[in-house]
Scaffold this active site. Sequence first.
Site, PDB file in Angstrom:
ATOM      1  N   GLY A  23      -8.426 -60.488 -43.812  1.00 11.33           N
ATOM      2  CA  GLY A  23      -7.642 -61.691 -44.083  1.00 11.33           C
ATOM      3  C   GLY A  23      -7.619 -62.610 -42.864  1.00 11.33           C
TER       4      GLY A  23
ATOM      5  N   LYS B 153      -2.654 -73.713 -41.176  1.00 10.99           N
ATOM      6  CA  LYS B 153      -3.620 -73.584 -40.079  1.00 10.99           C
ATOM      7  C   LYS B 153      -4.958 -74.289 -40.341  1.00 10.99           C
ATOM      8  CE  LYS B 153      -1.925 -69.323 -38.014  1.00 10.99           C
ATOM      9  NZ  LYS B 153      -2.278 -68.035 -37.427  1.00 10.99           N
TER      10      LYS B 153
ATOM     11  N   GLU C  65     -15.872 -57.299 -51.259  1.00 13.02           N
ATOM     12  CA  GLU C  65     -16.516 -58.610 -51.225  1.00 13.02           C
ATOM     13  C   GLU C  65     -15.949 -59.469 -50.095  1.00 13.02           C
ATOM     14  OE1 GLU C  65     -19.142 -59.663 -52.432  1.00 13.02           O
ATOM     15  OE2 GLU C  65     -18.898 -61.770 -51.885  1.00 13.02           O
TER      16      GLU C  65
ATOM     17  N   ASP D  72      -5.066 -67.578 -31.411  1.00  8.90           N
ATOM     18  CA  ASP D  72      -4.910 -66.262 -32.056  1.00  8.90           C
ATOM     19  C   ASP D  72      -5.963 -65.270 -31.548  1.00  8.90           C
ATOM     20  OD1 ASP D  72      -2.747 -66.953 -33.629  1.00  8.90           O
ATOM     21  OD2 ASP D  72      -4.000 -67.682 -35.270  1.00  8.90           O
TER      22      ASP D  72
HETATM   23  P1  ATR Z   1      -3.330 -62.212 -43.318  1.00 10.62           P
HETATM   24  O1  ATR Z   1      -3.734 -63.633 -43.359  1.00 10.62           O
HETATM   25  O2  ATR Z   1      -1.974 -61.958 -42.738  1.00 10.62           O
HETATM   26  O3  ATR Z   1      -4.371 -61.324 -42.717  1.00 10.62           O
HETATM   27  P2  ATR Z   1      -4.128 -61.692 -46.009  1.00 10.62           P
HETATM   28  O4  ATR Z   1      -5.140 -62.763 -45.974  1.00 10.62           O
HETATM   29  O5  ATR Z   1      -3.314 -61.523 -47.240  1.00 10.62           O
HETATM   30  O6  ATR Z   1      -3.107 -61.795 -44.833  1.00 10.62           O
HETATM   31  O7  ATR Z   1      -4.885 -60.316 -45.681  1.00 10.62           O
HETATM   32  C1  ATR Z   1      -4.233 -59.124 -45.679  1.00 10.62           C
HETATM   33  C2  ATR Z   1      -5.235 -57.992 -45.418  1.00 10.62           C
HETATM   34  O8  ATR Z   1      -4.558 -56.767 -45.611  1.00 10.62           O
HETATM   35  C3  ATR Z   1      -6.406 -57.987 -46.387  1.00 10.62           C
HETATM   36  O9  ATR Z   1      -7.541 -57.462 -45.742  1.00 10.62           O
HETATM   37  C4  ATR Z   1      -5.904 -57.038 -47.463  1.00 10.62           C
HETATM   38  O10 ATR Z   1      -6.925 -56.417 -48.206  1.00 10.62           O
HETATM   39  P3  ATR Z   1      -7.554 -57.139 -49.505  1.00 10.62           P
HETATM   40  O11 ATR Z   1      -8.533 -58.128 -48.982  1.00 10.62           O
HETATM   41  O12 ATR Z   1      -8.161 -56.039 -50.260  1.00 10.62           O
HETATM   42  O13 ATR Z   1      -6.381 -57.780 -50.219  1.00 10.62           O
HETATM   43  C5  ATR Z   1      -5.200 -56.018 -46.623  1.00 10.62           C
HETATM   44  N1  ATR Z   1      -4.215 -55.259 -47.376  1.00 10.62           N
HETATM   45  C6  ATR Z   1      -2.992 -55.668 -47.771  1.00 10.62           C
HETATM   46  N2  ATR Z   1      -2.342 -54.685 -48.424  1.00 10.62           N
HETATM   47  C7  ATR Z   1      -3.183 -53.612 -48.438  1.00 10.62           C
HETATM   48  C8  ATR Z   1      -3.105 -52.289 -48.943  1.00 10.62           C
HETATM   49  N3  ATR Z   1      -2.004 -51.858 -49.584  1.00 10.62           N
HETATM   50  N4  ATR Z   1      -4.157 -51.462 -48.779  1.00 10.62           N
HETATM   51  C9  ATR Z   1      -5.251 -51.876 -48.125  1.00 10.62           C
HETATM   52  N5  ATR Z   1      -5.408 -53.135 -47.607  1.00 10.62           N
HETATM   53  C10 ATR Z   1      -4.390 -53.985 -47.772  1.00 10.62           C
END
Ligand code: ATR
Length: 282
Positions: free
Chosen positions: A136, A69, A161, A111
């Site tokens: 994310g 993307k 962060e 999106d």
């Molecule tokens: P995407 O691009 O699909 O949003 P990503 O960039 O990997 O995927 O982001 C996933 C989001 O889900 C992030 O906010 C992640 O939190 P972190 O920034 O702390 O990694 C969150 N996430 C994934 N698994 C999680 C979990 N078990 N508990 C809480 N947050 C989670």
Amino acid sequence: MNINGQTQLFGIIGHPVAHSLSPAMHNGAFAAMGINGIYVPMDTVDSTTAVAGLRSLGFVGVSVTVPHKVAVMEHLDEIDPVAQRIGAVNTLLFRRKPGEEEVVVRGFNTDWLGSNLALADRMQLAGSRVLVLGAGGGAKGVCFGLVEAGAEVIITNRTEEKGRVLADWLGCDFVPATGLADIHADALVNTTSVGMEPNSADIAIDPDLLNHFSVVMDIVYAPLRTRLLQEAENAGCRTIDGLSMLVNQAAVQLKIWTGKKPPIDVMRRALEKELEQRKSRK
Ligand code: ATR
């Protein structure tokens, strides 16, 4: 489907892409709209050569998914100003100028519109207050859309962060997990993968807090009724499932590619049917 010399080519580039639901949705729409088009998944490692290939093969419209993307942007001729501000493109439109060989490739981002349209079905966005779980790629589109629509957004994320960086970029507030009990808002949107199969018993927020919100949307669509949405219903919230955003962003893509009004209900049914078939194949 009758593929012939007039068939218009569409598809999706990503890696991996075999799991994508977009072919079911777009091919279902083409059939209902009477468009002689086909939409295919294209597992793509290198977006540079992919754009050159699509350009010369005469593709009309292509979706772009993870991990291309952002990288794809440097291979385009034009970028929609909103996609430029977001810093990511999920839709390509290929146009050949009449009587000319040259193809112009323009990138868009649908999106953020997908999540806005899904939410706008259930609530007024301007002036509303929305808590977003996650920071994310999914959160970026959702939060950008909400801010664009005039909503007040509060972001929370496991990794503080990363959440603060997104909040600073959009000029909105960040709240750590320890502060969630004090947050009341019109809507809650889960953009994390928490609750996705096979971990469908998981939930991204304490269920006791769900009565702080009127509307709850989940971007997870497998399962369709996530634990978050079930608990939200029990708490009396209006709910929006993960397919709504997916269908709405695809409908905006189709409008860009064809100029015609997309059959949203047909697309949603095509998605549900595809998910059912996948479940029974397991
Ligand atoms: P995407 O691009 O699909 O949003 P990503 O960039 O990997 O995927 O982001 C996933 C989001 O889900 C992030 O906010 C992640 O939190 P972190 O920034 O702390 O990694 C969150 N996430 C994934 N698994 C999680 C979990 N078990 N508990 C809480 N947050 C989670």
